[in-house]
Design an enzyme around this catalytic site. Structure first.
Site, PDB file in Angstrom:
ATOM      1  N   HIS A 103       0.800  -1.219   0.000  1.00  0.00           N
ATOM      2  CA  HIS A 103       0.000   0.000   0.000  1.00  0.00           C
ATOM      3  C   HIS A 103       0.837   1.276   0.000  1.00  0.00           C
ATOM      4  CE1 HIS A 103      -4.417   1.119   1.130  1.00  0.00           C
ATOM      5  NE2 HIS A 103      -3.968   1.826   0.119  1.00  0.00           N
ATOM      6  N   ASP A 125     -10.244  -0.137   3.479  1.00  0.00           N
ATOM      7  CA  ASP A 125      -9.106  -0.778   4.136  1.00  0.00           C
ATOM      8  C   ASP A 125      -9.492  -1.181   5.559  1.00  0.00           C
ATOM      9  OD1 ASP A 125      -6.510  -1.498   5.029  1.00  0.00           O
ATOM     10  OD2 ASP A 125      -5.582   0.142   3.908  1.00  0.00           O
ATOM     11  N   HIS A 127      -7.245  -1.032   7.782  1.00  0.00           N
ATOM     12  CA  HIS A 127      -6.320  -0.215   8.559  1.00  0.00           C
ATOM     13  C   HIS A 127      -6.415   1.247   8.146  1.00  0.00           C
ATOM     14  CE1 HIS A 127      -4.680  -4.322   7.956  1.00  0.00           C
ATOM     15  NE2 HIS A 127      -4.416  -4.245   9.242  1.00  0.00           N
ATOM     16  N   ASP A 129      -3.764   3.415   8.057  1.00  0.00           N
ATOM     17  CA  ASP A 129      -2.558   3.809   7.319  1.00  0.00           C
ATOM     18  C   ASP A 129      -2.135   5.242   7.612  1.00  0.00           C
ATOM     19  OD1 ASP A 129      -2.545   1.288   6.250  1.00  0.00           O
ATOM     20  OD2 ASP A 129      -3.387   1.868   4.317  1.00  0.00           O
ATOM     21  N   HIS A 142       3.901   0.604   4.408  1.00  0.00           N
ATOM     22  CA  HIS A 142       2.528   0.378   3.932  1.00  0.00           C
ATOM     23  C   HIS A 142       1.490   0.761   4.994  1.00  0.00           C
ATOM     24  CE1 HIS A 142       1.934  -4.149   5.308  1.00  0.00           C
ATOM     25  NE2 HIS A 142       2.344  -3.375   6.281  1.00  0.00           N
ATOM     26  N   ASP A 228      -7.563  -1.720  -0.689  1.00  0.00           N
ATOM     27  CA  ASP A 228      -6.677  -2.720  -0.092  1.00  0.00           C
ATOM     28  C   ASP A 228      -7.498  -3.993   0.055  1.00  0.00           C
ATOM     29  OD1 ASP A 228      -5.243  -4.335   1.755  1.00  0.00           O
ATOM     30  OD2 ASP A 228      -4.240  -2.573   2.568  1.00  0.00           O
ATOM     31  N   ASP A 230      -7.214  -6.383   1.914  1.00  0.00           N
ATOM     32  CA  ASP A 230      -7.487  -6.839   3.277  1.00  0.00           C
ATOM     33  C   ASP A 230      -8.712  -6.159   3.871  1.00  0.00           C
ATOM     34  OD1 ASP A 230      -6.767  -4.390   4.555  1.00  0.00           O
ATOM     35  OD2 ASP A 230      -4.716  -5.053   4.903  1.00  0.00           O
ATOM     36  N   GLU A 273      -1.971  -4.908  -2.095  1.00  0.00           N
ATOM     37  CA  GLU A 273      -1.771  -5.923  -1.053  1.00  0.00           C
ATOM     38  C   GLU A 273      -2.236  -7.327  -1.444  1.00  0.00           C
ATOM     39  OE1 GLU A 273       0.071  -5.495   1.502  1.00  0.00           O
ATOM     40  OE2 GLU A 273       0.167  -3.311   1.747  1.00  0.00           O
TER      41      GLU A 273
END
Length: 301
Positions: A103, A125, A127, A129, A142, A228, A230, A273
């Site tokens: 990322h 995402d 997360h 980030d 990332h 992303d 994930d 990712e």
């Protein structure tokens, strides 16, 4: 007809697990060009940026004065070149679609998209980030691209990383479920629009995505979408480096991308990712191609 230019950025500099640099190849092998063509898109593949292997590089070259950020020199080099490719693609009237890689490449996408325009961003995402070298628990870049693009902390006045036309008020994060304490403070301090998985559970993916896009697109020239993989539940997308249980479903993800298309404000996008060494039968890469097609207009009927 929408024109899309695919730009591969095969990096794993920002990740803690090797293999994500093979993501662009896996996504292409998963049928990206065909999926986009089936959505009525004119597709051009610009190939991959040349990215030296991480094993050939020193992760501490150009290390920050404070904190930890591994391979920062290499990340900066890739992001400068990706920013140039993104800017050039937009100038030619096409939509840049970057393929990660980890990322950290989003820094380059955002810088390029925001050089000559005011932009918003929707961050799909698990997360936030928003870590910086002084707050990161891992040193992996990332986990820092949003902070870098917005010039937060040690990234203030960092020419290669700061997206000039991007402001926190036009950043919306969707589907958060793994956020560090320092990132929570930044989310509150800077007034980001942020939706957790609990918000999606309570309100539904449609309302949340529509509100996210409304916030991101208010008063700007276009919106960058960062996807992303994930973001999805690991049962749907097993081939990612930092899986977190409790993500969105296959159908929720498609619905969100369809809403992106309906909003008619997409300026640039990236898929990141995908790690084929952790995947099952290229399942995650194929899912990435399907979601991209939905974001560019593919429907069942």
């Amino acid at each position: 007809m929408t024109r899309v230019r695919i730009i591969g950025a095969p990096t794993d500099y920002g990740a803690n697990r090797r293999g994500v640099d093979m993501g662009p190849s896996a996504i292409r092998y998963g049928g990206l060009a065909d999926e986009l063509a089936s959505a009525g898109v004119d597709v051009v593949d610009a190939g991959d940026l040349t990215v030296p292997r991480a094993e050939e590089r020193d992760p501490d070259t150009d290390a920050p004065a404070e904190g930890d950020a591994k391979f920062l020199h290499e990340v900066a080099d890739v992001c400068r070149r990706l920013a140039d490719e993104t800017e050039e693609t937009l100038a030619e009237g096409a939509v840049p679609l970057a393929l990660g890689g980890d990322h950290s490449i989003a820094i380059g996408s955002l810088v390029g998209a925001a050089r000559d325009a005011d932009v918003g961003a929707v961050w799909f995402d698990a997360h936030a980030d928003l870590n910086t070298p002084s707050t990161t628990p891992s040193g992996n870049v990332h986990g820092m691209p949003l902070a870098a693009a917005l010039g937060i902390g040690e990234f203030a006045d960092t020419e290669w990383a700061n997206a000039r036309g991007l402001d926190p008020e036009n950043v919306a994060l969707v589907g958060l479920r793994s956020v560090d304490d320092a990132e929570v403070e930044l989310l509150r301090e800077h007034g980001f629009t942020a939706y957790t998985m609990s918000d999606i559970d309570e309100r539904g993916i449609t309302d949340v995505t529509e509100d996210a896009l409304a916030a991101a697109s208010a008063g700007v020239d276009g919106v960058h979408v960062s996807l992303d993989l994930d973001w999805l539940d690991p049962k749907e997308a097993p081939g990612v480096g930092t899986p977190v249980r409790g993500g969105v479903t296959y159908r929720e993800a498609h619905s969100a991308m369809e809403i992106v298309d309906d909003a008619d404000c997409l300026r640039s996008m990236e898929l990141v990712e995908v790690n084929p060494t952790l995947d099952q039968h290229n399942e995650t890469a194929e899912l990435a191609t399907e979601l991209a097609a939905s974001a560019f207009g593919k429907r069942v009927i």
